[in-house]
Enzyme design. Structure first.
Site, PDB file in Angstrom:
ATOM      1  N   SER A  50      31.726 -64.886   0.243  1.00  0.00           N
ATOM      2  CA  SER A  50      31.422 -66.122   0.510  1.00  0.00           C
ATOM      3  C   SER A  50      30.147 -66.963   0.858  1.00  0.00           C
ATOM      4  O   SER A  50      30.256 -68.082   0.821  1.00  0.00           O
ATOM      5  CB  SER A  50      32.820 -66.426   1.440  1.00  0.00           C
ATOM      6  OG  SER A  50      32.788 -66.008   2.298  1.00  0.00           O
ATOM      7  N   GLU A 187      44.909 -65.147  -2.882  1.00  0.00           N
ATOM      8  CA  GLU A 187      44.739 -66.874  -2.735  1.00  0.00           C
ATOM      9  C   GLU A 187      44.363 -67.375  -4.204  1.00  0.00           C
ATOM     10  O   GLU A 187      44.817 -66.845  -4.847  1.00  0.00           O
ATOM     11  CB  GLU A 187      42.208 -65.585  -2.859  1.00  0.00           C
ATOM     12  CG  GLU A 187      41.767 -67.778  -3.003  1.00  0.00           C
ATOM     13  CD  GLU A 187      40.399 -67.197  -2.888  1.00  0.00           C
ATOM     14  OE1 GLU A 187      39.784 -65.678  -2.639  1.00  0.00           O
ATOM     15  OE2 GLU A 187      39.570 -68.184  -2.202  1.00  0.00           O
TER      16      GLU A 187
HETATM   17  O1  KIV Z   1      34.922 -64.086  -0.094  1.00  0.00           O
HETATM   18  C1  KIV Z   1      34.752 -63.897   1.206  1.00  0.00           C
HETATM   19  O2  KIV Z   1      35.146 -65.041   2.158  1.00  0.00           O
HETATM   20  C2  KIV Z   1      36.375 -63.695   1.153  1.00  0.00           C
HETATM   21  C3  KIV Z   1      37.758 -64.288   1.479  1.00  0.00           C
HETATM   22  C4  KIV Z   1      38.177 -66.182   2.026  1.00  0.00           C
HETATM   23  C5  KIV Z   1      39.151 -63.449   1.327  1.00  0.00           C
HETATM   24  O3  KIV Z   1      36.747 -63.219  -0.191  1.00  0.00           O
END
Ligand code: KIV
Length: 273
Positions: A50, A187
Site C-alpha cells: 500500500s 480484507e
Molecule cells: O499493503 C497493505 O498495506 C496491506 C494491508 C492493508 C493488509 O496489504
C-alpha cells in the site's frame, strides 16, 4: 529481553500461537520514525505494498517494485525493536512460479532482515505458500479483497455477499491455512463469512474491513492517523486528525518565514566572542 539485554522480537510462530488468546494488533509502517512510534504498541508491523499509493501517490499497488519494498523494509527494521516485521511481496515478484516466489522472498529476508513475507492469493497460490513454508520462509497470506488484482476485479468493494464469492473466499482461506501460512489477512469481507473462516482455520485471521470477528486487526497507519482528508472508507477509524494539524503547521511556518519571525534569535548560530 534476550541474554544481550535487547528486546526480543515477536516471531511469526508467536503470532500464530496467539490465536484464541487476545486480539492481535497490527499496523502498516513504511519508515523508521513511524516504525519507532508504532512498535511498542503493535504485535506485527506490515511493510505493505500500500506504500505505493500512500507514499508515492500511485493509483494502485501494481507498480510497486522489489527495490521499493526492500528500501522501506530496511527502514522499518531500523525502527522496530519488538514487533514482528513482515514485508509484502510486490505484484509480479511471486505469481509466475514457486521458484520465483522463493527467490523474491529470500532476497527480501536477506536484504531487510525482516521476519517473513506476505503474498496475496488463495487456492492458486497454495502450492507456492507450501513451497516457501517448507523452505523456512514464514508466509502471511492475504485473501478476500486483493488489491494487486484490482485491474482484474474492477475496483475496490467488500466481498462475500453472493454464494459464489463467499465459497471462493472460504476455499482460498482454507487452502492458504493448510499450505502452512502463519496467519492470514482477510480484507474487505462481510462479517458472517469472516467469522466462519476465523472459526474454521487454525491460524489467526487479521481483518481489514472484515469485522471484529477476526483474531486481530490491521489498518494502514496513515489512514488511522487521519493523514488523508479525502479518503475515509467505512472500515477506517481516525484515531487522530493529523491532516489538518500538518496543514496548520505549514501555514504557520509560511507566515513566520514571510514575516521574518522565523528563524528567531534562539534558532540562530552566533560567533562566540
Ligand atoms: O499493503 C497493505 O498495506 C496491506 C494491508 C492493508 C493488509 O496489504
Amino acid at each position: 529481553m534476550s541474554a544481550t539485554g535487547q528486546t526480543k522480537r515477536i516471531m511469526p510462530a508467536r503470532i500464530e500461537a496467539m490465536k484464541g488468546t487476545r486480539p492481535i494488533v497490527c499496523l502498516t509502517a513504511y519508515t523508521t520514525p513511524i516504525a519507532r512510534l508504532l512498535d511498542p504498541h503493535c504485535d506485527l508491523l506490515l511493510v505493505g505494498d500500500s506504500l505505493g499509493m500512500v507514499l508515492y501517490g500511485m493509483d494502485t499497488t501494481v507498480g510497486v517494485t522489489m527495490e521499493m519494498m526492500i528500501a522501506h523494509g530496511q527502514a522499518v527494521m531500523r525502527g522496530a525493536k519488538k514487533a514482528c516485521v513482515i514485508v509484502d511481496l510486490p505484484f509480479g515478484s511471486y505469481q509466475e512460479s514457486k521458484e520465483q516466489a522463493f527467490r523474491s522472498a529470500a532476497r527480501i529476508l536477506k536484504e531487510t532482515g525482516c521476519d517473513g513475507v506476505k503474498l496475496e492469493g488463495g487456492e492458486e497460490m497454495a502450492e507456492t505458500v507450501a513451497f516457501l513454508a517448507a523452505r523456512g520462509v514464514p508466509v502471511f497470506g492475504h485473501v478476500g479483497l486483493m488489491p494487486q488484482q484490482v485491474n482484474a476485479v474492477g475496483g475496490y468493494r467488500s466481498l462475500g455477499r453472493s454464494d459464489t464469492e463467499a465459497e471462493k473466499i472460504r476455499r482460498d482461506a482454507a487452502a492458504i491455512a493448510k499450505a502452512g501460512a502463519f496467519a492470514l489477512v482477510i480484507e474487505g469481507t462481510v462479517e458472517p463469512l469472516a467469522r466462519e473462516i476465523t472459526a474454521s482455520i487454525d491460524i489467526p485471521t487479521i481483518g481489514i474491513g472484515a469485522s471484529p470477528a477476526c483474531d486481530g486487526q490491521i489498518l494502514v497507519s496513515d489512514d488511522m492517523l487521519g493523514l488523508f482528508n479525502d479518503f475515509k472508507p467505512r472500515f477506517v477509524k481516525h484515531f487522530a486528525e493529523l491532516a489538518p494539524m500538518v496543514s496548520k503547521a505549514a501555514e504557520a511556518y509560511a507566515e513566520e518565514v514571510k514575516a521574518r519571525i522565523f528563524p528567531g534569535a534562539e534558532h540562530t548560530f552566533q560567533v562566540k566572542k
